[in-house]
Design an enzyme around this catalytic site. Structure first.
Site, PDB file in Angstrom:
ATOM      1  N   HIS A  60      25.789  30.364  64.536  1.00  0.00           N
ATOM      2  CA  HIS A  60      26.468  29.814  65.712  1.00  0.00           C
ATOM      3  C   HIS A  60      27.334  28.612  65.342  1.00  0.00           C
ATOM      4  CE1 HIS A  60      27.022  29.025  69.973  1.00  0.00           C
ATOM      5  NE2 HIS A  60      26.674  27.758  69.777  1.00  0.00           N
TER       6      HIS A  60
ATOM      7  N   ASN B 284      17.095  31.069  67.374  1.00  0.00           N
ATOM      8  CA  ASN B 284      17.295  30.057  66.347  1.00  0.00           C
ATOM      9  C   ASN B 284      18.632  29.343  66.582  1.00  0.00           C
ATOM     10  OD1 ASN B 284      18.140  28.812  63.791  1.00  0.00           O
ATOM     11  ND2 ASN B 284      16.360  29.840  62.921  1.00  0.00           N
TER      12      ASN B 284
ATOM     13  N   ILE C 190      20.581  27.700  64.755  1.00  0.00           N
ATOM     14  CA  ILE C 190      21.572  27.825  63.692  1.00  0.00           C
ATOM     15  C   ILE C 190      22.087  29.258  63.589  1.00  0.00           C
ATOM     16  CG2 ILE C 190      21.923  27.635  61.180  1.00  0.00           C
ATOM     17  CD1 ILE C 190      19.986  25.382  61.121  1.00  0.00           C
ATOM     18  N   GLU C 191      21.329  30.214  64.090  1.00  0.00           N
ATOM     19  CA  GLU C 191      21.722  31.619  63.958  1.00  0.00           C
ATOM     20  C   GLU C 191      22.436  32.109  65.221  1.00  0.00           C
ATOM     21  OE1 GLU C 191      18.843  34.136  61.881  1.00  0.00           O
ATOM     22  OE2 GLU C 191      17.683  32.327  61.446  1.00  0.00           O
ATOM     23  N   MET C 192      21.723  32.694  66.166  1.00  0.00           N
ATOM     24  CA  MET C 192      22.380  33.238  67.356  1.00  0.00           C
ATOM     25  C   MET C 192      22.352  32.270  68.537  1.00  0.00           C
ATOM     26  SD  MET C 192      20.941  37.107  66.778  1.00  0.00           S
ATOM     27  CE  MET C 192      22.119  38.125  67.656  1.00  0.00           C
TER      28      MET C 192
END
Length: 366
Positions: free
Chosen positions: A121, A161, A163-165
């Site tokens: 993201h 998460n 940092i991810e989605m």
């Protein structure tokens, strides 16, 4: 005192090791009975030379992986997997609507993403390499640190998460439940009128469990002996013996499902990763990370938990050196109970250049 360890120093170290290697031919080219290796390894696996395994290690013999039966088209199992495939590729699961599971686990990149560590993201970069999801079905726990016990649990982790989605699961479920297509697909697959987190996870995990395919080693062990070249068979023998690979990479999935410290913790440095310790809070787990399955390994470079090794050849050079080495730089580090201790299974292998080439060639057949 140990000099500061950097990614460039790791790469330089493996290059130096290569220059120092002897050019002698493979010492394991034939067995003591002077029978050609191809003839030996064309026998049933039960008649292969015994692997070199350290005392006390739990291991299982190599065997062709038994793939799950493909569900019949139109069956409930088929509908669930097809739904999972659509969800896996749909950015609707992310906050931005731009990131899907496929973004970090791309079919065209060996079900990984081809970079050292993944972007998520707002182009935030994570600190770990994306594992190839094609082999996820084999693991008793998921993620590099084993924090998820099942594929279903793993499937939901990246969604929330930051940092991810970076999505909120409730918002994702709201989108799915008001979508033009998904409510009908979930009803057809599960006979459910409401899309829940459990059903979402079940669908994605069902798709992931169906990704695995036969490897050349599987076919070789099933009797198609022409699929491995002579140098790959020499590499197979080295894998089982002098290279000591089967201490950790054994069984049909070529993994022990455990966690080991390879000397790449980068303790006290920018790339520091304390591994499974962050899950268990047990000092013996500092720097310990999951043993990857080696199936399809040629397709998912770069390697290691942080992607610092760019090729299989360099991976082999690292192991030939005995893994990474981290020593305390100060008295404070020396007395720190969390200072990492690398696995005792790692030791210099003294492989020659030709043996390294044979071993790499074998790994490329997995």
């Amino acid at each position: 005192m140990l000099k500061k360890i950097t990614v460039s120093r790791v790469a330089a170290a493996v290059s130096v090791v290569l220059l120092l290697l002897p050019a002698a031919g493979a010492v394991f080219a034939q067995t003591s009975a002077d029978e050609p290796l191809r003839a030996i390894y064309q026998k049933p696996v039960s008649e292969w030379p015994a692997p070199i395994i350290d005392e006390g290690i739990e291991w299982s013999e190599m065997a062709p992986l038994q793939l799950p039966k493909r569900p019949e088209k139109g069956s409930k199992e088929h509908l669930i997997a097809a739904l999972g495939a659509k969800l896996f590729d749909d950015p609707i699961l992310s906050k931005s609507g731009q990131i899907s599971c496929q973004s970090c686990h791309n079919k065209e990149l060996g079900w990984a993403d081809g970079v050292k560590t993944s972007f998520g993201h707002d182009r935030q970069r994570g600190n770990r390499n994306a594992p190839a999801v094609i082999t996820a079905m084999h693991r008793p726990s998921l993620f590099w640190d084993g924090r998820a016990a099942t594929l279903e649990e793993q499937a939901l982790g990246p969604i929330e998460n930051p940092i991810e989605m970076a999505a909120e699961l409730d918002r994702v479920l709201e989108r799915l439940n008001t979508h033009d297509v998904y409510p009908e697909m979930f009803f057809d697959a599960f006979a459910a009128n409401q899309i829940s987190a459990d059903l979402l996870a079940t669908a994605i995990a069902s798709f992931e469990r169906g990704l695995e395919r036969k490897t050349r080693l599987d076919l070789f062990m099933e009797g198609r002996h022409s699929v491995l070249s002579d140098n790959q068979i020499r590499g197979l023998h080295l894998f089982r013996t002098k290279a000591r690979c089967m201490n950790c990479h054994n069984g049909p999935a070529l993994t022990d499902g455990k966690f080991h410290n390879l000397g790449l913790t980068y303790f006290g440095k920018p790339l520091e990763d304390l591994g499974r310790y962050r899950v268990t809070n047990d000092p013996k787990d500092v720097g310990a990370l999951a043993t990857s399955s080696l199936r399809h390994i040629r397709n998912s470079a770069p390697y290691m938990h942080n992607g610092v090794i760019s090729s299989l050849r360099k991976v082999v050079l690292l192991y030939n050196f005995g893994g990474g080495r981290e020593r305390p730089r100060t008295k404070k580090e020396a007395s720190d109970p969390l200072f990492p201790k690398h696995s005792k299974l790692l030791q210099p292998l003294k492989l020659s250049r030709s043996e390294i080439e044979d071993l790499v060639s074998f790994l490329e057949a997995l």
